[in-house]
Design a protein around this motif. Structure first.
Motif, PDB file in Angstrom:
ATOM      1  N   TYR A 280     -56.753   6.292 -42.143  1.00 30.80           N
ATOM      2  CA  TYR A 280     -55.571   6.482 -43.516  1.00 30.80           C
ATOM      3  C   TYR A 280     -54.058   7.244 -42.426  1.00 30.80           C
ATOM      4  O   TYR A 280     -52.979   7.514 -42.761  1.00 30.80           O
ATOM      5  CB  TYR A 280     -55.450   7.473 -44.865  1.00 30.80           C
ATOM      6  CG  TYR A 280     -56.140   6.808 -45.963  1.00 30.80           C
ATOM      7  CD1 TYR A 280     -55.151   6.111 -47.223  1.00 30.80           C
ATOM      8  CD2 TYR A 280     -57.045   5.828 -46.276  1.00 30.80           C
ATOM      9  CE1 TYR A 280     -55.135   5.172 -47.602  1.00 30.80           C
ATOM     10  CE2 TYR A 280     -57.706   4.753 -47.021  1.00 30.80           C
ATOM     11  CZ  TYR A 280     -56.290   4.594 -47.547  1.00 30.80           C
ATOM     12  OH  TYR A 280     -56.350   3.378 -48.701  1.00 30.80           O
ATOM     13  N   LEU A 281     -55.183   8.505 -41.655  1.00 25.57           N
ATOM     14  CA  LEU A 281     -54.655   9.579 -40.995  1.00 25.57           C
ATOM     15  C   LEU A 281     -53.708   8.248 -40.223  1.00 25.57           C
ATOM     16  O   LEU A 281     -52.434   8.936 -40.057  1.00 25.57           O
ATOM     17  CB  LEU A 281     -55.465  10.145 -40.231  1.00 25.57           C
ATOM     18  CG  LEU A 281     -55.294  11.297 -39.579  1.00 25.57           C
ATOM     19  CD1 LEU A 281     -54.582  12.333 -41.117  1.00 25.57           C
ATOM     20  CD2 LEU A 281     -56.630  12.394 -38.979  1.00 25.57           C
ATOM     21  N   PRO A 282     -53.908   7.739 -39.440  1.00 23.75           N
ATOM     22  CA  PRO A 282     -53.168   6.627 -38.303  1.00 23.75           C
ATOM     23  C   PRO A 282     -52.134   6.404 -39.165  1.00 23.75           C
ATOM     24  O   PRO A 282     -51.098   5.939 -38.031  1.00 23.75           O
ATOM     25  CB  PRO A 282     -54.041   5.473 -37.915  1.00 23.75           C
ATOM     26  CG  PRO A 282     -55.647   6.067 -37.790  1.00 23.75           C
ATOM     27  CD  PRO A 282     -55.279   6.882 -38.809  1.00 23.75           C
ATOM     28  N   MET A 283     -52.730   6.131 -40.120  1.00 22.81           N
ATOM     29  CA  MET A 283     -50.794   5.366 -41.413  1.00 22.81           C
ATOM     30  C   MET A 283     -49.858   5.994 -41.725  1.00 22.81           C
ATOM     31  O   MET A 283     -48.819   5.668 -40.829  1.00 22.81           O
ATOM     32  CB  MET A 283     -51.378   5.318 -42.687  1.00 22.81           C
ATOM     33  CG  MET A 283     -52.135   3.754 -42.352  1.00 22.81           C
ATOM     34  SD  MET A 283     -52.535   3.215 -44.625  1.00 22.81           S
ATOM     35  CE  MET A 283     -54.387   3.077 -44.328  1.00 22.81           C
TER      36      MET A 283
ATOM     37  N   GLY B  74     -49.198   7.875 -39.067  1.00 23.59           N
ATOM     38  CA  GLY B  74     -48.467   7.607 -37.287  1.00 23.59           C
ATOM     39  C   GLY B  74     -47.093   6.421 -37.408  1.00 23.59           C
ATOM     40  O   GLY B  74     -46.564   7.135 -36.701  1.00 23.59           O
ATOM     41  N   ILE B  75     -46.687   6.037 -38.773  1.00 23.66           N
ATOM     42  CA  ILE B  75     -45.738   4.979 -38.161  1.00 23.66           C
ATOM     43  C   ILE B  75     -44.045   6.122 -38.318  1.00 23.66           C
ATOM     44  O   ILE B  75     -43.196   5.129 -38.137  1.00 23.66           O
ATOM     45  CB  ILE B  75     -46.013   4.342 -39.853  1.00 23.66           C
ATOM     46  CG1 ILE B  75     -47.076   3.651 -39.541  1.00 23.66           C
ATOM     47  CG2 ILE B  75     -44.308   3.591 -39.839  1.00 23.66           C
ATOM     48  CD1 ILE B  75     -46.792   2.313 -40.976  1.00 23.66           C
TER      49      ILE B  75
ATOM     50  N   MET C 134     -43.789   7.917 -36.943  1.00 21.25           N
ATOM     51  CA  MET C 134     -42.908   8.205 -35.152  1.00 21.25           C
ATOM     52  C   MET C 134     -42.068   7.130 -34.826  1.00 21.25           C
ATOM     53  O   MET C 134     -41.184   8.006 -34.067  1.00 21.25           O
ATOM     54  CB  MET C 134     -44.390   8.278 -34.681  1.00 21.25           C
ATOM     55  CG  MET C 134     -45.102   8.974 -34.128  1.00 21.25           C
ATOM     56  SD  MET C 134     -46.454   8.954 -32.913  1.00 21.25           S
ATOM     57  CE  MET C 134     -47.337   7.314 -33.375  1.00 21.25           C
TER      58      MET C 134
ATOM     59  N   TYR D 174     -40.837  12.186 -31.257  1.00 21.81           N
ATOM     60  CA  TYR D 174     -42.392  11.793 -31.118  1.00 21.81           C
ATOM     61  C   TYR D 174     -42.765  12.465 -29.396  1.00 21.81           C
ATOM     62  O   TYR D 174     -42.617  11.380 -29.117  1.00 21.81           O
ATOM     63  CB  TYR D 174     -43.318  11.112 -31.673  1.00 21.81           C
ATOM     64  CG  TYR D 174     -44.672  11.513 -31.512  1.00 21.81           C
ATOM     65  CD1 TYR D 174     -45.501  12.693 -32.112  1.00 21.81           C
ATOM     66  CD2 TYR D 174     -45.818  11.336 -30.850  1.00 21.81           C
ATOM     67  CE1 TYR D 174     -47.270  13.312 -32.422  1.00 21.81           C
ATOM     68  CE2 TYR D 174     -46.610  11.966 -30.676  1.00 21.81           C
ATOM     69  CZ  TYR D 174     -47.515  12.735 -31.632  1.00 21.81           C
ATOM     70  OH  TYR D 174     -48.679  13.113 -31.162  1.00 21.81           O
TER      71      TYR D 174
ATOM     72  N   ILE E 166     -51.390  15.372 -33.611  1.00 24.30           N
ATOM     73  CA  ILE E 166     -51.323  14.921 -35.068  1.00 24.30           C
ATOM     74  C   ILE E 166     -49.979  15.962 -35.577  1.00 24.30           C
ATOM     75  O   ILE E 166     -49.144  14.846 -36.021  1.00 24.30           O
ATOM     76  CB  ILE E 166     -52.321  14.739 -36.049  1.00 24.30           C
ATOM     77  CG1 ILE E 166     -53.420  13.920 -35.279  1.00 24.30           C
ATOM     78  CG2 ILE E 166     -52.340  14.805 -37.201  1.00 24.30           C
ATOM     79  CD1 ILE E 166     -54.397  13.713 -36.486  1.00 24.30           C
TER      80      ILE E 166
ATOM     81  N   PHE F 245     -44.657   6.807 -26.796  1.00 23.69           N
ATOM     82  CA  PHE F 245     -45.233   6.860 -27.670  1.00 23.69           C
ATOM     83  C   PHE F 245     -44.712   6.376 -29.507  1.00 23.69           C
ATOM     84  O   PHE F 245     -44.492   5.013 -29.556  1.00 23.69           O
ATOM     85  CB  PHE F 245     -46.310   7.245 -28.023  1.00 23.69           C
ATOM     86  CG  PHE F 245     -47.362   8.296 -27.407  1.00 23.69           C
ATOM     87  CD1 PHE F 245     -48.497   7.139 -27.466  1.00 23.69           C
ATOM     88  CD2 PHE F 245     -47.057   8.514 -26.412  1.00 23.69           C
ATOM     89  CE1 PHE F 245     -49.292   8.154 -26.551  1.00 23.69           C
ATOM     90  CE2 PHE F 245     -47.896   8.796 -25.363  1.00 23.69           C
ATOM     91  CZ  PHE F 245     -49.374   8.523 -26.231  1.00 23.69           C
TER      92      PHE F 245
ATOM     93  N   THR G 215     -44.021   2.685 -31.652  1.00 25.29           N
ATOM     94  CA  THR G 215     -44.533   2.482 -32.262  1.00 25.29           C
ATOM     95  C   THR G 215     -43.523   1.796 -33.744  1.00 25.29           C
ATOM     96  O   THR G 215     -43.834   1.063 -34.429  1.00 25.29           O
ATOM     97  CB  THR G 215     -44.561   3.682 -33.362  1.00 25.29           C
ATOM     98  OG1 THR G 215     -45.721   5.014 -32.321  1.00 25.29           O
ATOM     99  CG2 THR G 215     -45.087   4.048 -34.503  1.00 25.29           C
TER     100      THR G 215
END
Lengths: 295, 329
Positions: free
Chosen positions: B48-51, B53-54, B56, B61, B67, B295, B299
Motif C-alpha cells: 500500500y505504501l508503494p501505491m 508512490g503513483i 510521484m 519528486y 517517502i 524517478f 513513475t
C-alpha cells in the motif's frame, strides 16, 4: 477405451508419439548440452562440434569455479537467501493463512479485500524502490528475504488448504489449553506437508533464481547472487562474441574460457532444482490445480 | 440465566447479548487476529505504501526527500506524461511493447492446449509422465539460465546451431540471431514458449481429467473417431478453462502474458545492437528511473503501462462474459 484400433488410431498415435518425442528432445537437450560443455575443456568447446559426449573430459571448469572467491561468495549468498527466505515466507504465509482460514474470524471480509487489492494493484518499481530505501533495506541481505515474506498467491492456496483440515484436530488441543501458536506449530503444520512442499519448491526456486533484486537494490559486490553473476558473464560474452572477430581466437588460448565458466555456473545453478523437483512434482501439480480452481 | 431472561425486555437482552458475544468472540480469537494483522502490516508497508508512490508521476519528486517527499513535493501536473509522448523513442517503445506482447499471446496461447490434448491421447503412462516432467522443468529455471542456453545455441562464434549448420555446409556465414534486430521478436517468443508452455498444460490437463468418460463412450458409439472425439468432446469441455486462461493472458499481456516476463527477456536478450526492436516501455522506465535517477519520469511511464493493462483486463473480462458467460469476476 475398448475396441479394435482403427487406422485412424494408429496414425494419430504415431504422429502423437513422434511429436511428443521431438518436444521432449527440444526441452531436455539444451540442459544436456550445457552439462557436457561444462565437463569439456573450454578451448576444445570453442572449436565447436560438441554434441553428444564431452570430447576432452575435464573437471577444470568446476575447480576454477570453486576457487574463484567471487563465485563462492555469490553461491553462498544464494544458498543463504534461499534457505532463510524460503523458510520465512513459508512460515509467515502459512501463519497469516491459518488466521484467515477461520470462518468465524471477525472482519474476515475486510481482510480479504485488503489482500485482493494488494494482489492486483502495484505502485510500480520506482515507488517500491523509494519505500525500500526509506526502510533502509537497500544494500542489505534483508532486501532478499524480508519483502518476499508474504506470498499472496500462496496465501489464497493455503487458506483453502487449511479449511479442508477437520476442525476437531485443533479443538481437543484447544480444550486442553494449547495456545493458537502451539496448535498451528504442532498440529496444523505437520498435517500440511503437501502444501508446505509445494510452497517450498515454488518460493525456493524463486529465491534461487532471483537476480532482479540483486540488480536493482544492491550495489554491495559481496551481496551479489549467483544468478546475477551469471547474467554479468552472459551479457559480456553475448556482445563480445558476436561483434569482435578475434573473440574465438582470444578464448581459444585459455583452458577455461568465459563460456565454459558460464555453462558451469549454469549447471551449478540448475543442479539443486533438478534434485528436488522430481520428488515434489506430485505436490505442485495438486497445488497448481487448486490454484487454478480458485482463479 | 433464566432469571435475566424474564426480567429484561427481549430487544434489550438481544443487543446486550450480541455485544457481549462479539467482544467475547473477539477476545477469544485475539491470537488469530494478531496473526492476520501481522500480514496486513506487511501489506501496508510493501504494497500500500508503494501505491501512494503513483503520486510521484505528477510531482517534482527528489529521491533525497524520502517517502515524505511523495506528499510534500510540488505538483507539476502532466509534465512527465507530455515529455514521454514527445520523446523520439516513444512510438518505437509503444510498437515494441505491443508487438512483442501480441506475438507472444498469439503464438504461445494455443501451445499448452494442444500439448495437453496430445498428452491425454498418449496411452503409455510412462511416456505421458516423462514428457510432462520434461516440459515443466524449464519453468523452474531462471531467465538468466535460459539466456545462457540461448547464447550457447545461437552465438555466432561458439553457438551449437551455427556450428552444426556450418559443418553441414548449409550456410557459409553464421546466422546472427542474438544481436540482429530482425530476429529479436522470434527469439523472445520462442524462448518464452520453450520456458513456460509446458507449465500451463497442467491447468488444461486438469480440465480434461474432469471430463465425464461417458461422453467419450457415447461419441464412440456414434462412430466418432479419435480426431472427432477431440473436436466434439475434449475441446468443448475445455472451453471454460481456456477462457479463464485467455483473460489472464490478456490482462497481463504487457508484462508478457502467461509465458513470462517481457522485462527480464529484454534485460537479458536485448542489447545495443538489437535495441531498435527490443527496447520496451518497462526497460525504458527502468533506465530512466533507477539507472538515470529520474524517478518521477519513470513513475509516469510505469503508470501509463498499468493504465493500459487495467483497461485490457477489464475489457477482456467483459467480452468473455458477454460471449460465453464465464469470467474471472
Amino acid at each position: 477405451m475398448n475396441g479394435r484400433r482403427t487406422v485412424e488410431d494408429r496414425v494419430v498415435d504415431t504422429v502423437n508419439y513422434v511429436l511428443l518425442s521431438i518436444i521432449a528432445f527440444l526441452t531436455l537437450y539444451p540442459f544436456y548440452y550445457v552439462l557436457i560443455a561444462s565437463f569439456n575443456e573450454g578451448a576444445d568447446t570453442a572449436r565447436g562440434g560438441l554434441y553428444l559426449l564431452p570430447r576432452e573430459f575435464t573437471l577444470d571448469n568446476y575447480s576454477y569455479f570453486f576457487q574463484d572467491p567471487k563465485w563462492i561468495k555469490a553461491f553462498g549468498v544464494t544458498v543463504l537467501r534461499t534457505l532463510i527466505g524460503t523458510t520465512l515466507s513459508v512460515l509467515f504465509t502459512s501463519l497469516v493463512a491459518y488466521g484467515l482460514a477461520r470462518k468465524d474470524l471477525i472482519f474476515r471480509k475486510v481482510y480479504f479485500l485488503v489482500a485482493i487489492v494488494a494482489m492486483n494493484v502495484s505502485g510500480g518499481l520506482i515507488a517500491y524502490y523509494v519505500v525500500l530505501k526509506s526502510l533502509g533495506l537497500l544494500n542489505t541481505f534483508g532486501v532478499y528475504v524480508i519483502p518476499s515474506m508474504l506470498s499472496l498467491f500462496f496465501l489464497l492456496i493455503a487458506i483453502s488448504f487449511f479449511q479442508e483440515i477437520p476442525p476437531e484436530l485443533g479443538e481437543s488441543a484447544r480444550i486442553d489449553g494449547a495456545s493458537e501458536l502451539r496448535i498451528f506449530g504442532s498440529i496444523v503444520l505437520p498435517v500440511s506437508l503437501p502444501l508446505l512442499a509445494t510452497m517450498g519448491l515454488f518460493l525456493g526456486s524463486q529465491q534461487w533464481n532471483a537476480w532482479l533484486d540483486s540488480a536493482y537494490f544492491v550495489q554491495n559486490d559481496s551481496l551479489r547472487t549467483i544468478t546475477y553473476r551469471m547474467m554479468e558473464v552472459i551479457n559480456q560474452t553475448m556482445i563480445s562474441a558476436n561483434t569482435s572477430a578475434n573473440a574465438a581466437q582470444f578464448t581459444a588460448q585459455l583452458q577455461v574460457t568465459q563460456f565454459s565458466v558460464q555453462v558451469t555456473a549454469m549447471v551449478i545453478s540448475i543442479f539443486p532444482i533438478m534434485c528436488v523437483y522430481p520428488f515434489l512434482q506430485k505436490y505442485f501439480v495438486q497445488g497448481m490445480m487448486l490454484g487454478s480452481v480458485k482463479g | 440465566m433464566l432469571k435475566t431472561r424474564t426480567l429484561t425486555p427481549s430487544y434489550l437482552e438481544n443487543t446486550s447479548q450480541q455485544e457481549d458475544t462479539f467482544t467475547k468472540r473477539f477476545r477469544k480469537q485475539i491470537t488469530v487476529q494478531i496473526f492476520v494483522w501481522l500480514g496486513l502490516l506487511f501489506l501496508l508497508v510493501f504494497s500500500y505504501l508503494p501505491m501512494f508512490g503513483i503520486l510521484m508521476a505528477f510531482k517534482d519528486y527528489k529521491i533525497t526527500s524520502g517517502i515524505a517527499g511523495i506528499f510534500t513535493s510540488d505538483w507539476v501536473g502532466l509534465r512527465y506524461f507530455k515529455e514521454l509522448v514527445n520523446d523520439y523513442n516513444f512510438p518505437n517503445l509503444v510498437r515494441n511493447t505491443l508487438v512483442l506482447s501480441i506475438l507472444k499471446l498469439v503464438f504461445s496461447f494455443p501451445v499448452p492446449i494442444i500439448l495437453a490434448i496430445m498428452l491425454t491421447e498418449v496411452r503409455s503412462s510412462f511416456v505421458k509422465r516423462f514428457v510432462q516432467t520434461a516440459s515443466y522443468l524449464p519453468h523452474f529455471i531462471s531467465w538468466v539460465v535460459v539466456s545462457g542456453i540461448g547464447f550457447a545455441f545461437f552465438s555466432t562464434e561458439t553457438g551449437l546451431i551455427n556450428n552444426a549448420l556450418m559443418s553441414l555446409g548449409l550456410i557459409d556465414q553464421p546466422l546472427d540471431i542474438l544481436t540482429n534486430p530482425n530476429s529479436f521478436w522470434g527469439l523472445a517468443v520462442s524462448t518464452a514458449i520453450w520456458k513456460e508452455a509446458g507449465w500451463w498444460t497442467i491447468i488444461f490437463l486438469a480440465a480434461i481429467a474432469g471430463i465425464d468418460p461417458s461422453q467419450y463412450e457415447a461419441a464412440q458409439m456414434d462412430g466418432a473417431g479419435r480426431l472427432k472425439r477431440i473436436m466434439h468432446v475434449t475441446l468443448p469441455n475445455m472451453k471454460g478453462s481456456i477462457i479463464v486462461v485467455l483473460i489472464l493472458s490478456i490482462g497481463s499481456i504487457l508484462g508478457g502474458g502467461l509465458v513470462g516476463s517481457n522485462f527480464e527477456q529484454v534485460m537479458l536478450f536485448g542489447n545495443v545492437l538489437n535495441s531498435e526492436t527490443s527496447q520496451i516501455i518497462q526497460t525504458y522506465a527502468f533506465n530512466a528511473g533507477l539507472a538515470q535517477g529520474r524517478f518521477a519520469f519513470a513513475t509516469a511511464i510505469d503508470l501509463v503501462q498499468s493504465f493500459i493493462s487495467v483497461i485490457l483486463i477489464v475489457s477482456s473480462n467483459a467480452i468473455a462474459k458477454r460471449f460465453s458467460g464465464s469470467s474471472l469476476y
